[in-house]
Design an enzyme around this catalytic site. Structure first.
Site, PDB file in Angstrom:
ATOM      1  N   MET A  27      -0.746   2.929  -0.664  1.00 30.00           N
ATOM      2  CA  MET A  27      -1.826   3.636  -1.364  1.00 30.00           C
ATOM      3  C   MET A  27      -3.189   3.052  -0.971  1.00 30.00           C
ATOM      4  O   MET A  27      -4.188   3.277  -1.655  1.00 30.00           O
ATOM      5  CB  MET A  27      -1.630   3.556  -2.881  1.00 30.00           C
ATOM      6  CG  MET A  27      -0.333   4.236  -3.318  1.00 30.00           C
ATOM      7  SD  MET A  27      -0.379   4.883  -4.984  1.00 30.00           S
ATOM      8  CE  MET A  27      -0.696   3.397  -5.915  1.00 30.00           C
ATOM      9  N   GLU A  32      -2.737  -8.659   2.527  1.00 29.23           N
ATOM     10  CA  GLU A  32      -1.742  -9.314   3.382  1.00 29.23           C
ATOM     11  C   GLU A  32      -0.312  -8.842   3.102  1.00 29.23           C
ATOM     12  O   GLU A  32       0.525  -8.869   3.987  1.00 29.23           O
ATOM     13  CB  GLU A  32      -1.817 -10.833   3.225  1.00 29.23           C
ATOM     14  CG  GLU A  32      -2.782 -11.501   4.171  1.00 29.23           C
ATOM     15  CD  GLU A  32      -2.463 -11.241   5.646  1.00 29.23           C
ATOM     16  OE1 GLU A  32      -1.330 -11.489   6.084  1.00 29.23           O
ATOM     17  OE2 GLU A  32      -3.368 -10.768   6.350  1.00 29.23           O
ATOM     18  N   HIS A  34       0.641  -5.755   2.356  1.00 26.63           N
ATOM     19  CA  HIS A  34       0.813  -4.549   3.164  1.00 26.63           C
ATOM     20  C   HIS A  34       0.877  -4.922   4.658  1.00 26.63           C
ATOM     21  O   HIS A  34       1.692  -4.392   5.407  1.00 26.63           O
ATOM     22  CB  HIS A  34      -0.394  -3.614   2.994  1.00 26.63           C
ATOM     23  CG  HIS A  34      -0.608  -3.104   1.603  1.00 26.63           C
ATOM     24  ND1 HIS A  34      -1.720  -3.408   0.868  1.00 26.63           N
ATOM     25  CD2 HIS A  34       0.131  -2.276   0.829  1.00 26.63           C
ATOM     26  CE1 HIS A  34      -1.669  -2.796  -0.307  1.00 26.63           C
ATOM     27  NE2 HIS A  34      -0.545  -2.110  -0.363  1.00 26.63           N
TER      28      HIS A  34
END
Ligand code: AMP
Length: 295
Positions: A27, A32, A34
């Site tokens: 989203m 970090e 992600h």
């Protein structure tokens, strides 16, 4: 890296793309946690798609949809640096065109914990399931990567994939934390310095439980109490703090095999979730009886 906003452009971009194709759905508000998913995906794919979509269907009316951090240029730059080939950032109408009227519902798993009506409710997971199903159909990935930070979501997605025969492998990667233990979350930006300090009681509580289990305590009540004491000492009243089977979220009386301790709590304006997988310490395997064979 190409930025695409429509399903048609995405499909054109993927028409001759080499496989395996990996997808990291997010989203946005990339951190970090992600980026670990993106780097891991890069290492095992020939084509890497990162999607950014703040999915209205998974927010209740009283939640933070409008306030949710959005900075597409920053996200695109981070995704590019981490090796994405395609950055898919559709608008709401591209995902939910007028007249959109389909529901995807995973059953019992979505009514526990976050899906309890007193928490976010099962509609939250209906929103997750529909958007993930759509992203899988749009991208056609061979592998999709998710974080253990959202443990229940990962279980729901695994069930969705199994039940609907999506030809996708689901990889779930460990939670990435700040040095002080706080699980990274896009919602951490809502916290003031003081609230952030208070939020550390979440990971302290999980660590206390982990320590107790490592010392041999397997009773659910005592393990949960150790975590609760830390939360209370830090001034946090959890929305829930529960020990569940890490396979199917059923309630467990003892830490046994792989067991999930999960917590949700409000800290200032943010509602934070965290969890840890607890495993009973390995019992020494009795050595087989020594048999002497005659020469
Ligand atoms: P979100 O943007 O919050 O929907 O998250 C996108 C993906 O990143 C989900 O699979 C999350 O579980 C994962 N994720 C979020 N935070 C973390 C973290 N701290 N460590 C690992 N994965 C994470």
């Amino acid at each position: 890296m190409r930025v695409v906003r429509t399903v048609a452009a995405l499909r054109t971009g993927l028409a001759d793309a080499p496989r395996p194709i990996a997808l990291v759905p997010t989203m946005g508000g990339l951190h970090e946690g992600h980026l670990e998913l993106v780097r891991h995906a890069r290492a095992q794919s020939a084509t890497l798609v990162v999607s950014i979509f703040v999915n209205p269907a998974q927010f209740a009316a009283d939640e933070d949809l409008d306030a949710y951090p959005r900075d597409e240029r920053r996200d695109a730059e981070l995704a590019r640096e981490a090796g994405a080939d395609l950055f898919f950032a559709p608008g709401v109408e591209e995902v939910y065109p007028p007249g959109f009227d389909t529901t995807v519902e995973v059953g019992g798993l979505t009514r526990e914990l976050e899906g309890d009506p007193a928490q976010r409710g099962s509609e939250h997971f209906r929103g997750v399931a529909i958007v993930v199903a759509k992203l899988f159909n749009m991208v056609g990935p061979d592998v999709a990567l998710f974080g253990q930070k959202d443990a229940q979501q990962a279980l729901v997605i695994r069930r969705l994939v199994r039940d609907l025969d999506f030809p996708v492998r689901v990889d779930v990667l460990p939670t990435v934390r700040d040095d002080d233990g706080l699980a990274l979350s896009s919602r951490n930006v809502y916290l003031s310095a003081g609230e952030r300090e208070r939020a550390l009681a979440l990971s302290r509580g999980l660590r206390a439980a982990e320590g107790l289990v490592a010392a041999g305590e397997l009773d659910a009540e005592r393990v949960v109490a150790a975590a609760r004491d830390e939360l209370e000492a830090g001034g946090l009243e959890p929305d829930y703090l529960e020990l569940r089977s890490a396979e199917d979220l059923s309630v467990v009386a003892r830490v046994n095999g792989s067991t999930l301790l999960c917590v949700a709590a409000r800290v200032g304006p943010a509602r934070l979730i965290d969890n840890v997988i607890l495993r009973a310490p390995e019992q020494p395997v009795p050595s087989p009886p020594v048999t002497r064979s005659s020469p």
